[in-house]
Write an enzyme that holds these catalytic residues in place. Structure first.
Site, PDB file in Angstrom:
ATOM      1  N   GLU A 136       0.910   8.085  12.276  1.00 42.98           N
ATOM      2  CA  GLU A 136       1.257   9.501  12.190  1.00 42.98           C
ATOM      3  C   GLU A 136      -0.027  10.293  12.341  1.00 42.98           C
ATOM      4  O   GLU A 136      -1.075   9.912  11.791  1.00 42.98           O
ATOM      5  CB  GLU A 136       1.932   9.827  10.855  1.00 42.98           C
ATOM      6  CG  GLU A 136       2.299  11.304  10.697  1.00 42.98           C
ATOM      7  CD  GLU A 136       3.206  11.559   9.510  1.00 42.98           C
ATOM      8  OE1 GLU A 136       4.193  10.801   9.370  1.00 42.98           O
ATOM      9  OE2 GLU A 136       2.931  12.478   8.730  1.00 42.98           O
ATOM     10  N   TYR A 156      17.806  17.395  10.539  1.00 48.52           N
ATOM     11  CA  TYR A 156      18.087  15.971  10.714  1.00 48.52           C
ATOM     12  C   TYR A 156      19.463  15.612  10.151  1.00 48.52           C
ATOM     13  O   TYR A 156      19.881  16.142   9.110  1.00 48.52           O
ATOM     14  CB  TYR A 156      17.044  15.125   9.975  1.00 48.52           C
ATOM     15  CG  TYR A 156      15.760  14.893  10.730  1.00 48.52           C
ATOM     16  CD1 TYR A 156      15.545  15.366  12.019  1.00 48.52           C
ATOM     17  CD2 TYR A 156      14.724  14.176  10.136  1.00 48.52           C
ATOM     18  CE1 TYR A 156      14.366  15.140  12.685  1.00 48.52           C
ATOM     19  CE2 TYR A 156      13.533  13.942  10.798  1.00 48.52           C
ATOM     20  CZ  TYR A 156      13.356  14.427  12.072  1.00 48.52           C
ATOM     21  OH  TYR A 156      12.178  14.196  12.739  1.00 48.52           O
ATOM     22  N   ARG A 215       7.413  22.051  12.338  1.00 50.48           N
ATOM     23  CA  ARG A 215       6.521  21.193  13.112  1.00 50.48           C
ATOM     24  C   ARG A 215       5.085  21.717  13.112  1.00 50.48           C
ATOM     25  O   ARG A 215       4.139  20.939  13.241  1.00 50.48           O
ATOM     26  CB  ARG A 215       7.015  21.069  14.550  1.00 50.48           C
ATOM     27  CG  ARG A 215       8.381  20.429  14.674  1.00 50.48           C
ATOM     28  CD  ARG A 215       8.401  19.000  14.160  1.00 50.48           C
ATOM     29  NE  ARG A 215       9.731  18.395  14.267  1.00 50.48           N
ATOM     30  CZ  ARG A 215      10.053  17.216  13.762  1.00 50.48           C
ATOM     31  NH1 ARG A 215       9.156  16.513  13.097  1.00 50.48           N
ATOM     32  NH2 ARG A 215      11.273  16.741  13.902  1.00 50.48           N
ATOM     33  N   ARG A 230      12.089  17.982  -3.613  1.00 51.28           N
ATOM     34  CA  ARG A 230      11.394  19.097  -2.973  1.00 51.28           C
ATOM     35  C   ARG A 230      12.373  20.199  -2.609  1.00 51.28           C
ATOM     36  O   ARG A 230      12.141  21.381  -2.905  1.00 51.28           O
ATOM     37  CB  ARG A 230      10.642  18.607  -1.736  1.00 51.28           C
ATOM     38  CG  ARG A 230      10.066  19.733  -0.885  1.00 51.28           C
ATOM     39  CD  ARG A 230       9.139  19.236   0.219  1.00 51.28           C
ATOM     40  NE  ARG A 230       9.763  18.317   1.158  1.00 51.28           N
ATOM     41  CZ  ARG A 230       9.135  17.845   2.248  1.00 51.28           C
ATOM     42  NH1 ARG A 230       7.896  18.213   2.517  1.00 51.28           N
ATOM     43  NH2 ARG A 230       9.750  16.997   3.065  1.00 51.28           N
TER      44      ARG A 230
END
Length: 343
Positions: free
Chosen positions: A328, A209, A222, A154
């Site tokens: 999730e 991250y 987010r 990606r």
């Protein structure tokens, strides 16, 4: 103006015939969905099973005014002049001969390359919200976790097509599992104008991250906040029991659900600071991904405790991107107002 519908697959064809509110696109979940006899909108057939009583469920986007459907390369799309809904899938076998590159990584790069090429050609370059379903997401290929291979592919495509991989222009997204023999499935909403990216102060931005989670960070925000005339759309990415960058409450699904909802609430607070105060936990549309179906009653109880008994939610069995995450939750909020969005 967009509307979001949660409906059984058996009702999708009837909804598609409603000329006053035509469908821009839809995603159906479960083997029972079957083909929908209507060619005028792109349909994502997601190989994950619903946990509710219906044999198959759909999430459909309706709008007003004339629509233009089409296909560019392998991307099926439909637009209303402001936004575009698109679907594509790539089988790993098609990219299995890419020199030295694991098939899933190559398939992920190819899918996003095709998507960006189509969006640029059509004049809808800005991704607002992306859904990814990665077959056997927690498994390994070539000695690497498959979710990490997806992230590499990606991001390769983002960079190759001049997209940023951190900061204000990164779309909201989710990446969940699918059946091991399924193709990589990507569907999205894109627009002519960018959305406002939103981060969660309780969490490290995913694109920052550390390499503990793979050689390439996940490429998503987010949440994203888009405005079309008097309507605001808030797309909250797949959200889990993560604070900072670490998973909390391993093996405790009730605590994971509560922590997840605290993260959703934190994102809502950031959206409220942008002037979208009318969207709250009680009027979001939720999609809940449950690793173990037996956990759904506990998760549902926590969701209803936070958002009310009448909560709009689709519950699906799907593996989550980290093997220690049991649930999730993603969400979408729609608000129509005369108040301008504050930058």
């Amino acid at each position: 103006m967009l509307q979001l519908l949660h409906l059984p697959a058996s009702a999708l064809a009837q909804a598609a015939r409603d000329a006053s509110s035509p469908l821009l696109g839809a995603a159906c979940f479960g083997a029972g969905a079957g083909p929908i006899p209507h060619p005028l909108f792109p349909l994502a057939s997601v190989q994950v099973e619903p946990l509710a009583s219906e044999p198959a469920l759909c999430e459909a986007w309706s709008t007003q005014g004339p629509l233009q459907p089409g296909k560019t390369g392998c991307v099926h799309w439909c637009s209303n002049g402001d936004v575009l809904f698109a679907v594509l899938q790539v089988a790993e076998a098609v990219t299995a001969n890419a020199a030295g590159v694991p098939p899933l990584q190559a398939a992920s790069r190819a899918a996003y390359a095709d998507l960006f090429t189509a969006l640029d050609a059509l004049g809808y370059p800005h991704l607002l919200r992306v859904w990814n379903h990665v077959p056997d997401i927690n498994g390994e290929s070539a000695g690497v976790e498959r979710y990490r291979l997806f992230n590499i592919g990606r991001q390769d495509a983002f960079l190759a097509h001049g997209r940023t991989v951190s900061g204000a222009n990164v779309p909201a997204a989710s990446a969940l599992g699918a059946a091991a023999n399924a193709p990589l499935l990507v569907y999205c909403i894109a627009a002519r104008q960018p959305a406002v990216a939103i981060e969660n102060p309780r969490q490290l931005s995913a694109y920052h991250y550390p390499q503990d989670y793979g050689p390439r960070s996940p490429t998503f925000s987010r949440a994203s906040l888009a405005t079309f005339g008097p309507q605001h759309l808030l797309f909250i990415s797949g959200t889990a029991s993560i604070v900072g960058h670490r998973t909390l409450h391993a093996e405790d699904v009730a605590e994971q659900t509560r922590e997840t909802l605290r993260n959703v609430e934190a994102v809502l607070q950031q959206a409220h600071a942008k002037g979208v105060a009318g969207i709250g936990l009680a009027n979001l549309y939720y999609k809940v991904y449950v690793r173990h179906p037996a956990d759904w009653p506990v998760i549902r109880a926590e969701l209803q405790r936070a958002a009310g008994a009448a909560v709009h939610a689709i519950a699906l069995q799907a593996d989550v991107c980290r093997s220690d995450l049991l649930v999730e939750i993603e969400a979408t909020g729609l608000q129509t107002t005369n108040q301008d969005l504050r930058a």
